[in-house]
Design an enzyme around this catalytic site. Structure first.
Site, short mmCIF file in Angstrom:
data_model
loop_
_atom_site.label_atom_id
_atom_site.label_comp_id
_atom_site.label_asym_id
_atom_site.label_seq_id
_atom_site.Cartn_x
_atom_site.Cartn_y
_atom_site.Cartn_z
N PHE A 164 0.81 -1.22 0.00
CA PHE A 164 0.00 0.00 0.00
C PHE A 164 0.84 1.27 0.00
O PHE A 164 0.37 2.33 -0.38
CB PHE A 164 -0.93 0.01 1.23
CG PHE A 164 -0.27 0.43 2.51
CD1 PHE A 164 -0.13 1.78 2.82
CD2 PHE A 164 0.25 -0.49 3.40
CE1 PHE A 164 0.50 2.18 3.99
CE2 PHE A 164 0.88 -0.10 4.58
CZ PHE A 164 1.01 1.24 4.86
N LYS A 188 -1.15 -6.90 -9.35
CA LYS A 188 -2.12 -7.06 -8.25
C LYS A 188 -1.74 -6.01 -7.20
O LYS A 188 -0.85 -6.21 -6.38
CB LYS A 188 -2.00 -8.47 -7.67
CG LYS A 188 -3.24 -9.02 -6.98
CD LYS A 188 -3.76 -8.22 -5.81
CE LYS A 188 -3.00 -8.33 -4.53
NZ LYS A 188 -3.45 -7.36 -3.50
N GLU A 191 -4.95 -3.68 -1.85
CA GLU A 191 -6.39 -3.39 -1.81
C GLU A 191 -6.68 -2.11 -1.03
O GLU A 191 -7.80 -1.61 -1.04
CB GLU A 191 -7.18 -4.57 -1.25
CG GLU A 191 -6.77 -5.10 0.11
CD GLU A 191 -5.62 -6.12 0.04
OE1 GLU A 191 -4.59 -5.84 -0.61
OE2 GLU A 191 -5.75 -7.18 0.68
N SER A 241 5.29 -7.02 3.34
CA SER A 241 5.87 -7.35 4.64
C SER A 241 6.65 -8.66 4.56
O SER A 241 6.40 -9.49 3.68
CB SER A 241 4.75 -7.46 5.68
OG SER A 241 3.82 -8.43 5.26
N CYS A 296 9.51 1.82 3.32
CA CYS A 296 10.41 0.72 3.66
C CYS A 296 11.83 1.23 3.87
O CYS A 296 12.67 0.53 4.43
CB CYS A 296 10.39 -0.32 2.55
SG CYS A 296 11.03 0.33 1.02
N GLU A 396 9.26 -4.22 12.90
CA GLU A 396 8.98 -3.11 11.99
C GLU A 396 7.68 -2.46 12.44
O GLU A 396 6.65 -3.13 12.54
CB GLU A 396 8.83 -3.62 10.56
CG GLU A 396 8.52 -2.51 9.57
CD GLU A 396 8.38 -2.99 8.13
OE1 GLU A 396 7.79 -4.07 7.93
OE2 GLU A 396 8.85 -2.28 7.24
#
Ligand code: NAD
Length: 511
Positions: A164, A188, A191, A241, A296, A396
């Site tokens: 995301f 993909k 969402e 992740s 990240c 994280e």
């Protein structure tokens, strides 16, 4: 109809639009009956829904990409690159539209959304020169009358599964090179912020990309599993992740795919006592709180070599007081977190820090946002004296929570960083060239900054971490990206003449 993640108490309207797939070069409304809510994080309301693909839709997306492959593979490199150039021009001219979409679903401030688009555009620009990177090798007369040469060919349908936090940049690390090399792509997206992918798909169409070469398949685990197991999908680029990256790598490779799976991070910034602490404080603020820490490559731990921790904390605290947290459309410095669930999870680490004996210097839960009261707000948070056994240090957090860890020496700092599970990015701040050179050599991390807090390499180099931050052998973009999306073929050739006659069953030898 079932929905997921309906965590917000406030819904904008009952009649919400649904973001559908993009298949065969057009909108493809979903009939799966499953959707997920998409929020405007600064308002805290659901503004739309996104389709979650079922088996039939997964099949339709992959079948379209598979059907488009032969013609696209055989389209000349020059023509493919022409489409890339056009796409680049359209993106450059219209990136403001895309930035607004990203801010409306992710929450990051508009200037930051524009920044991620620019970094993605860099990869498009790299891919416009792919002819250079696809050049093969040629050895003349390796044996009498025999030449050997190599070529690089596309793989077929490749899947891209993205997170995301960079709905435009992360897919752009991959699809320009995959497409320029002659593959067809099924993206993909996350969402949580799906609309950027459809906007990019429509832009590809406008740029002249043939239908089926770029497909968007929205969904959750079912869509991911569909890509990981389908016989027509040859390669997977995943970013997300670490637990999911590991799963994607193991499942994809078990099903015969080429996989690169980029995972999570916990990035440290090592500050030596000779560093300019004002510049360090600026860098820590930018890298710790930009995009609300949902990067990240965000810095989440400042490792201060004593005696500089106290003055550095003072300078960081002064700067936090000047930051404006609020709606990304209002010129604020930092936006909300992506969902309420994520915001609450990040905030819970502040309680963990207190339980574990750390000192919360600035508590982001006290922030007064410049935005709607229902937004998913958490202000910049600074925590001193974080024990390295605390989950605040080991996990994280992916939010605006910056930890300070004090160490007595450079060597202790390096040991601490190298002991971590992740190896995505790190930085050293110093004016000592020798120390910096030693750091770049000794540190067990894939991307290293020397007085650069977010060392994301430019597109001509490759992006990726070490250890639990990357599963697979190849990084994103640059030369490694080209290698990932192509397979090498070696050709041994002889143009026959009568002197080559005769029967010899022995293994071919040189003469
Ligand atoms: P995520 O792992 O939750 O989701 C990533 C993708 O995996 C999404 O498309 C999602 O739909 C899919 N997914 C989620 N659960 C799944 C499951 N059980 N099975 C199969 N697929 C599943 O990650 P996120 O929250 O969207 O993104 C944040 C994470 O991504 C952070 O850990 C961050 O460090 C990481 N990230 C890493 C890099 C990098 O370059 N290493 C870059 C950006 C983000």
């Amino acid at each position: 109809m079932t929905t997921t993640d309906t965590t917000s108490p406030v819904h904008a309207a009952t009649d919400l639009p649904t973001v559908g797939h993009w298949i065969d070069g057009a909108d493809y409304p979903s009939r799966s009956g499953r959707t997920a809510d998409v929020y405007d994080p600064a308002l805290g309301v659901v503004t739309k829904r996104v389709a979650l693909a079922d088996g039939a839709e997964i099949e339709a997306a992959i079948a379209s990409a598979h059907a488009a492959f032969p013609a696209w593979r055989d389209t000349s490199l020059a023509k493919r690159q022409t489409v890339l150039f056009k796409f680049r021009e359209l993106l450059d001219a219209r990136k403001g539209e895309l930035a607004e979409i990203i801010t409306g679903e992710h929450g990051k401030v508009v200037s930051d959304a524009l920044g991620e688009i620019s970094r993605g555009q860099e990869v498009v620009e790299f891919a416009t020169g792919l002819a250079h990177h696809l050049k093969g090798e040629f050895s003349e007369q390796v044996s009498t009358g025999i030449d050997v040469y190599s070529i690089r060919q596309p793989l077929g349908v490749v899947g891209i599964i993205s997170p995301f936090n960079f709905p435009a940049m992360v897919p752009s690390w991959f699809f320009p090179i995959a497409i320029a090399a002659g593959n067809t792509v099924v993206l993909k997206p996350s969402e949580k912020d799906p609309s950027a992918a459809n906007w990019l798909a429509a832009l590809w169409k406008e740029a002249g990309l043939p239908d089926g070469v770029f497909t968007v398949l929205h969904g959750d685990k079912e869509a991911v599993d569909g890509l990981l197991t389908h016989r027509h999908v040859k390669a997977i680029s995943f970013v997300g992740s670490t637990p999911i990256a590991r799963y994607v790598y193991e499942t994809g490779t078990r099903n015969g795919k080429r996989v690169q799976a980029l995972g999570g991070a916990k990035n440290h910034m090592l500050v030596l006592p000779d560093a300019d602490l004002d510049l360090v404080a600026d860098a820590a603020i930018n890298a710790g709180f930009g995009s609300a820490g949902e990067r990240c490559m965000a810095i989440s731990v400042v490792v201060a070599v004593e005696p500089i921790a106290d003055p550095l904390i003072e300078k960081i605290t002064e700067r936090i007081a000047t930051l404006r947290t609020g709606d990304g459309r209002r010129g604020c410095d930092m936006g909300p977190l992506v969902t309420r669930v994520h915001r609450d999870k990040v905030a819970s680490y502040i309680d963990i820090a207190i339980e574990d004996g750390a000192t919360v210097v600035v508590d982001g839960r006290d922030v007064v946002p410049d935005g709607d009261a229902n937004g998913f707000w958490l202000g910049p948070t600074l925590i001193d004296g974080v024990p390295i056994t605390s989950r605040v240090y080991t996990e994280e957090i992916f939010g605006p929570v910056l930890s300070i860890v004090r160490v007595p020496s450079y060597a202790d700092g390096v040991e601490l960083i190298n002991d971590g599970a992740f190896g995505n990015g790190t930085a050293i701040f110093t004016n000592d060239g020798g120390a910096a050179r030693r750091f770049q050599n000794e540190i067990q991390v894939g991307m290293v900054g020397v007085n650069v807090p977010i060392p994301v390499p430019v597109a001509t180099f490759s992006f990726g971490g070490w250890k639990d931050s990357l599963f697979g052998d190849t990084k994103a973009h640059g030369a490694e990206g080209v290698r990932f999306y192509t397979q090498q073929k070696a050709i041994t050739s002889r143009w026959l003449d009568p002197s080559h006659g005769g029967i010899n069953l022995g293994f071919p030898q040189h003469d």
